[in-house]
Design a protein around this motif. Structure first.
Motif: not given
Length: 83
Positions: A50-68
């Protein structure tokens, strides 16, 4: 859901960035996904699920904004930041 969202946004942006190099960029993104899977496995191995999935979700959410910020106008791609 986070994995599907990141894959969808990544492959949806490819045609508008580099229409002339569509195959090469798609191949690099596909290879990057495999490298990312191996890196994620090694990075999150010591964590509980559960910690790994929460961290991965936060990382993906933050890095998705770099696509702009991606733009290759010299290759005929569209840019959000043109005047």
């Amino acid at each position: 859901y986070f994995c599907q969202a990141s894959c969808g946004t990544t492959f949806a942006v490819v045609p508008s960035l580099t229409p002339r190099a569509l195959g090469a960029i798609s191949g690099l993104i596909g290879a990057g996904g495999n490298i990312g899977a191996l890196a994620t496995l090694q990075l999150f191995k010591p964590l509980y699920y559960h910690d790994a999935y929460a961290a991965l979700g936060c990382i993906v959410f933050a890095l998705s904004f770099l696509i702009m910020l991606l733009s290759f106008p010299e290759l005929g791609g569209a840019s959000m930041w043109r005047n």
